[in-house]
Design a protein around this motif. Structure first.
Motif, PDB file in Angstrom:
ATOM      1  N   SER A 137       7.338   4.681   0.213  1.00  0.00           N
ATOM      2  CA  SER A 137       6.624   5.466   1.206  1.00  0.00           C
ATOM      3  C   SER A 137       5.442   6.203   0.591  1.00  0.00           C
ATOM      4  O   SER A 137       4.352   6.243   1.168  1.00  0.00           O
ATOM      5  N   ALA A 138       5.630   6.762  -0.593  1.00  0.00           N
ATOM      6  CA  ALA A 138       4.526   7.461  -1.271  1.00  0.00           C
ATOM      7  C   ALA A 138       3.403   6.498  -1.638  1.00  0.00           C
ATOM      8  O   ALA A 138       2.216   6.836  -1.528  1.00  0.00           O
ATOM      9  N   ALA A 139       3.766   5.291  -2.064  1.00  0.00           N
ATOM     10  CA  ALA A 139       2.742   4.302  -2.410  1.00  0.00           C
ATOM     11  C   ALA A 139       1.936   3.885  -1.179  1.00  0.00           C
ATOM     12  O   ALA A 139       0.700   3.760  -1.237  1.00  0.00           O
ATOM     13  N   LEU A 140       2.601   3.674  -0.057  1.00  0.00           N
ATOM     14  CA  LEU A 140       1.894   3.287   1.163  1.00  0.00           C
ATOM     15  C   LEU A 140       1.010   4.419   1.683  1.00  0.00           C
ATOM     16  O   LEU A 140      -0.088   4.173   2.209  1.00  0.00           O
ATOM     17  N   GLN A 141       1.454   5.650   1.544  1.00  0.00           N
ATOM     18  CA  GLN A 141       0.620   6.776   1.957  1.00  0.00           C
ATOM     19  C   GLN A 141      -0.647   6.860   1.113  1.00  0.00           C
ATOM     20  O   GLN A 141      -1.752   7.092   1.631  1.00  0.00           O
ATOM     21  N   HIS A 142      -0.501   6.663  -0.199  1.00  0.00           N
ATOM     22  CA  HIS A 142      -1.682   6.700  -1.071  1.00  0.00           C
ATOM     23  C   HIS A 142      -2.650   5.565  -0.735  1.00  0.00           C
ATOM     24  O   HIS A 142      -3.868   5.776  -0.659  1.00  0.00           O
ATOM     25  N   VAL A 177       2.791  -4.379  -1.317  1.00  0.00           N
ATOM     26  CA  VAL A 177       3.809  -3.323  -1.291  1.00  0.00           C
ATOM     27  C   VAL A 177       4.612  -3.372   0.000  1.00  0.00           C
ATOM     28  O   VAL A 177       5.850  -3.289  -0.009  1.00  0.00           O
ATOM     29  N   ALA A 178       3.928  -3.511   1.133  1.00  0.00           N
ATOM     30  CA  ALA A 178       4.631  -3.538   2.412  1.00  0.00           C
ATOM     31  C   ALA A 178       5.493  -4.789   2.556  1.00  0.00           C
ATOM     32  O   ALA A 178       6.598  -4.733   3.101  1.00  0.00           O
ATOM     33  N   GLY A 179       5.019  -5.918   2.070  1.00  0.00           N
ATOM     34  CA  GLY A 179       5.828  -7.131   2.141  1.00  0.00           C
ATOM     35  C   GLY A 179       7.028  -7.082   1.213  1.00  0.00           C
ATOM     36  O   GLY A 179       8.117  -7.551   1.567  1.00  0.00           O
ATOM     37  N   GLY A 180       6.864  -6.514   0.024  1.00  0.00           N
ATOM     38  CA  GLY A 180       8.002  -6.391  -0.887  1.00  0.00           C
ATOM     39  C   GLY A 180       9.069  -5.444  -0.396  1.00  0.00           C
ATOM     40  O   GLY A 180      10.252  -5.631  -0.675  1.00  0.00           O
ATOM     41  N   ALA A 181       8.670  -4.411   0.356  1.00  0.00           N
ATOM     42  CA  ALA A 181       9.628  -3.448   0.899  1.00  0.00           C
ATOM     43  C   ALA A 181      10.140  -3.843   2.277  1.00  0.00           C
ATOM     44  O   ALA A 181      10.934  -3.097   2.857  1.00  0.00           O
ATOM     45  N   GLY A 216       0.278  -1.118  10.972  1.00  0.00           N
ATOM     46  CA  GLY A 216       1.205  -2.037  10.330  1.00  0.00           C
ATOM     47  C   GLY A 216       2.100  -1.385   9.300  1.00  0.00           C
ATOM     48  O   GLY A 216       3.253  -1.791   9.130  1.00  0.00           O
ATOM     49  N   VAL A 217       1.601  -0.376   8.601  1.00  0.00           N
ATOM     50  CA  VAL A 217       2.397   0.274   7.549  1.00  0.00           C
ATOM     51  C   VAL A 217       2.846   1.664   7.971  1.00  0.00           C
ATOM     52  O   VAL A 217       3.318   2.444   7.136  1.00  0.00           O
ATOM     53  N   GLU A 218       2.719   1.983   9.249  1.00  0.00           N
ATOM     54  CA  GLU A 218       3.084   3.330   9.702  1.00  0.00           C
ATOM     55  C   GLU A 218       4.570   3.593   9.561  1.00  0.00           C
ATOM     56  O   GLU A 218       4.990   4.698   9.190  1.00  0.00           O
ATOM     57  N   GLN A 219       5.399   2.590   9.852  1.00  0.00           N
ATOM     58  CA  GLN A 219       6.841   2.786   9.758  1.00  0.00           C
ATOM     59  C   GLN A 219       7.305   2.884   8.312  1.00  0.00           C
ATOM     60  O   GLN A 219       8.352   3.460   8.040  1.00  0.00           O
ATOM     61  N   GLY A 220       6.552   2.324   7.392  1.00  0.00           N
ATOM     62  CA  GLY A 220       6.945   2.412   5.997  1.00  0.00           C
ATOM     63  C   GLY A 220       6.480   3.671   5.310  1.00  0.00           C
ATOM     64  O   GLY A 220       7.084   4.110   4.333  1.00  0.00           O
ATOM     65  N   ALA A 221       5.420   4.276   5.793  1.00  0.00           N
ATOM     66  CA  ALA A 221       4.896   5.501   5.200  1.00  0.00           C
ATOM     67  C   ALA A 221       5.437   6.695   5.969  1.00  0.00           C
ATOM     68  O   ALA A 221       4.933   7.050   7.031  1.00  0.00           O
TER      69      ALA A 221
END
Length: 303
Positions: free
Chosen positions: A10-15, A134-138, A227-232
């Motif tokens: 989550s921290a990586a996606l936010q950055h 990152v999003a695909g790996g998580a 697309g990455v909102e749910q992960g961050a």
């Protein structure tokens, strides 16, 4: 059970999301600046200034011999010669026109916009690829939106590169052309000389294409954000709190008043479902090796 994003992911996606927003905004500003500079070069004469004497402009009078009325052929020849001289005077370069201070400002602004725009386009494509990895790996839900946004970002980045400088055989020089190429293209179009582009091609490459790229850039940034909102995650919640909050949101209003089962808490620590609780009046299952109790009454659970 749905896989949840870990706090470090989550921290990586936010950055990455913040970095992509900043770089994309810089690229959008460069595209707008490129269109404004081109409009100033083509539609105005602010880049040239005419030198005039201090005493004012002296009007010289040209005396032309008036042909006699008896020779109409000579009158036609004189008028044709006068028209050719006027045309050649218009087409000749005025030596009194020199670059103005605005011309130097436009040149420096074009150089800054060109350099910053190309660097932003390349950096944006790299950050988009990192976000997809990152999003695909998580296994973040909505990663397919990030993939499509990355694809369109790569297309925009290719249009920003100076392809004519990298590949001399390519006729397209990219959106961020140099200031000299911009001025030369405008002069060729105005003079309508050989090899001059058509109006649709000229305005399409210099005005319509950058504006379309600007709209596509905004759509790509928005799609990647969704697309990455749910992960961050916006707050650093523990995995237990996050699962409890999701379960409460899925429960109905009447179920919130009832007591929660112990199994709901066990699912926050393990993916295997826990056994259902045993009631007091429920008989205890007996192994086959044990004999049945007398009188056929089931054993009750000890208190």
């Amino acid at each position: 059970m749905q896989t949840l994003t870990r706090p470090h992911v989550s921290a990586a996606l936010q950055h990455l999301r913040r970095s992509i927003l900043c770089v994309g905004s810089a690229l959008a500003v460069c595209l707008i600046a490129q269109v404004i500079i081109w409009g100033s070069v083509h539609f105005t004469d602010m880049r040239r200034v005419e030198l005039r004497p201090e005493g004012g402009v002296r009007h010289e009078q040209v005396v032309v011999q008036k042909p006699s009325m008896e020779s109409p052929e000579s009158a036609t020849a004189v008028s044709a010669q006068t028209e050719r001289s006027r045309t050649s005077a218009k087409e000749s370069v005025n030596p009194n026109l020199v670059p103005s201070a605005e011309d130097h400002l436009l040149r420096r602004s074009s150089e800054v916009a060109q350099t910053l725009g190309i660097m932003s386009a390349v950096l944006l494509a790299i950050l988009m690829l990192q976000g997809v990895a990152v999003a695909g790996g998580a296994s973040v839900p909505g990663v397919e939106m990030a993939v499509t946004a990355t694809t369109w970002t790569l297309v925009i980045g290719m249009l920003c590169l100076p392809l004519a400088s990298l590949l001399p055989g390519v006729p397209f020089g990219g959106v961020f052309r140099s200031y000299d190429a911009m001025v030369m293209g405008s002069e060729v179009y105005r003079q309508k000389g050989p090899g001059a582009p058509s109006g649709m091609m000229f305005f399409g490459l210099n005005m319509v294409l950058p504006l379309l790229m600007l709209a596509g850039l905004g759509a790509s940034l928005l799609r990647f954000h969704l697309g990455v909102e749910q992960g961050a995650m916006m707050s650093c919640l523990s995995e237990v709190d996050e699962k409890l909050e999701r379960e409460i949101r899925t429960m109905k209003l009447g179920a919130l008043a009832s007591s929660r089962a112990v199994a709901a808490l066990n699912t926050t620590f393990t993916d295997t479902p826990a056994a259902a609780p045993v009631r007091d009046d429920e008989p205890i299952p007996m192994p086959r090796s044990m004999k049945e109790p007398p009188l056929g009454r089931p054993l009750k659970r000890p208190v």
